[in-house]
Scaffold this motif. Structure first.
Motif, PDB file in Angstrom:
ATOM      1  N   TRP A 167      41.245  38.460  54.075  1.00 50.50           N
ATOM      2  CA  TRP A 167      40.598  38.683  52.871  1.00 50.50           C
ATOM      3  C   TRP A 167      41.407  39.551  51.936  1.00 50.50           C
ATOM      4  O   TRP A 167      40.902  39.590  50.828  1.00 50.50           O
ATOM      5  CB  TRP A 167      39.573  39.997  53.831  1.00 50.50           C
ATOM      6  CG  TRP A 167      38.284  39.442  54.119  1.00 50.50           C
ATOM      7  CD1 TRP A 167      38.186  39.566  55.379  1.00 50.50           C
ATOM      8  CD2 TRP A 167      37.141  38.623  53.469  1.00 50.50           C
ATOM      9  NE1 TRP A 167      36.315  38.641  55.748  1.00 50.50           N
ATOM     10  CE2 TRP A 167      36.333  37.790  54.587  1.00 50.50           C
ATOM     11  CE3 TRP A 167      36.986  39.124  52.180  1.00 50.50           C
ATOM     12  CZ2 TRP A 167      35.210  37.404  54.042  1.00 50.50           C
ATOM     13  CZ3 TRP A 167      36.083  37.693  51.880  1.00 50.50           C
ATOM     14  CH2 TRP A 167      35.446  37.553  52.468  1.00 50.50           C
ATOM     15  N   ALA A 168      42.111  40.735  52.619  1.00 46.35           N
ATOM     16  CA  ALA A 168      43.149  41.726  51.765  1.00 46.35           C
ATOM     17  C   ALA A 168      43.700  40.338  50.700  1.00 46.35           C
ATOM     18  O   ALA A 168      44.276  40.348  49.998  1.00 46.35           O
ATOM     19  CB  ALA A 168      44.181  42.645  51.955  1.00 46.35           C
ATOM     20  N   VAL A 207      43.167  35.966  44.311  1.00 52.28           N
ATOM     21  CA  VAL A 207      41.879  36.107  43.036  1.00 52.28           C
ATOM     22  C   VAL A 207      42.244  37.070  42.019  1.00 52.28           C
ATOM     23  O   VAL A 207      42.312  36.626  41.088  1.00 52.28           O
ATOM     24  CB  VAL A 207      40.635  36.752  43.679  1.00 52.28           C
ATOM     25  CG1 VAL A 207      39.603  36.951  42.805  1.00 52.28           C
ATOM     26  CG2 VAL A 207      40.288  35.276  44.475  1.00 52.28           C
ATOM     27  N   GLY A 208      43.165  37.999  42.931  1.00 52.99           N
ATOM     28  CA  GLY A 208      43.242  39.446  41.880  1.00 52.99           C
ATOM     29  C   GLY A 208      44.473  38.825  40.351  1.00 52.99           C
ATOM     30  O   GLY A 208      44.501  38.205  39.681  1.00 52.99           O
ATOM     31  N   ALA A 225      43.155  37.305  50.629  1.00 52.57           N
ATOM     32  CA  ALA A 225      42.021  36.583  49.032  1.00 52.57           C
ATOM     33  C   ALA A 225      41.853  37.423  47.854  1.00 52.57           C
ATOM     34  O   ALA A 225      41.359  36.605  46.871  1.00 52.57           O
ATOM     35  CB  ALA A 225      41.232  36.016  50.299  1.00 52.57           C
ATOM     36  N   VAL A 226      41.471  38.122  48.777  1.00 50.52           N
ATOM     37  CA  VAL A 226      41.124  39.877  46.964  1.00 50.52           C
ATOM     38  C   VAL A 226      42.898  39.227  46.123  1.00 50.52           C
ATOM     39  O   VAL A 226      42.790  39.369  45.208  1.00 50.52           O
ATOM     40  CB  VAL A 226      41.011  41.157  47.607  1.00 50.52           C
ATOM     41  CG1 VAL A 226      40.813  42.355  46.492  1.00 50.52           C
ATOM     42  CG2 VAL A 226      39.659  40.556  48.252  1.00 50.52           C
ATOM     43  N   ALA A 227      44.324  39.237  46.355  1.00 50.31           N
ATOM     44  CA  ALA A 227      45.246  39.114  45.353  1.00 50.31           C
ATOM     45  C   ALA A 227      45.240  38.335  44.767  1.00 50.31           C
ATOM     46  O   ALA A 227      44.962  38.437  44.297  1.00 50.31           O
ATOM     47  CB  ALA A 227      45.920  39.812  46.628  1.00 50.31           C
TER      48      ALA A 227
END
Length: 151
Positions: free
Chosen positions: A135-136, A142-143, A138-140
């Motif tokens: 998840w981390a 997207v960021g 994936a968030v990175a």
């Protein structure tokens, strides 16, 4: 009438005789709606029996997970509710074999020298730490995409 048949063939009459044919150690309990569950504690498997139409019983089989919770059913079928306990036990054994086969394909094969493959082994799949990392990441990603589009 033979020893493996009895007069009153209802779902409520099945658990005791059936459990004795399937397992050495078992627990029987009833759920709402008339379903009866037999837990084979020594085999880490369960069977549920529920009325299914006129003269039939719905049989479902699954695993008992570590900690004692039951996994969803892996196999199911219907059988005639005619009092033939031997035929019903054979049907249940077939479903239990399917659940054992499903588990064998999910887990890593045990090493040849171990007598008890479950002791000390970790279940397959991702642990909590791996999920958090995914998840981390994936968030990175997207960021980064949002930052490159913004600037």
């Amino acid at each position: 009438m033979s020893d493996d048949r009895w007069q009153a063939a209802t779902v409520a009459d099945l658990p005791g005789p059936l459990a004795k044919l399937l397992w050495r150690q078992y627990t029987v309990y009833r759920e709402r709606g008339g379903t009866v569950v037999i837990r084979g504690e020594d085999a880490d498997r369960w069977i549920s029996l529920a009325p299914h139409g006129s003269g039939r019983v719905r049989i479902r089989a699954g695993r008992i997970l570590d900690g004692g919770t039951t996994a969803p059913a892996r196999a199911e079928t219907t059988a005639p509710l005619d009092g033939d306990i031997a035929r019903l036990a054979a049907c249940c054994r077939g479903l239990l074999a399917e659940t054992a086969g499903a588990r064998a394909t999910e887990t890593v094969a045990p090493s040849p020298g171990r007598d008890h493959p479950r002791q000390g082994s970790r279940k397959g799949g991702r642990g909590r730490g791996t999920t958090v990392l995914v998840w981390a990441a994936a968030v990175a990603v997207v960021g980064l995409i949002a930052a490159s589009m913004w600037g």
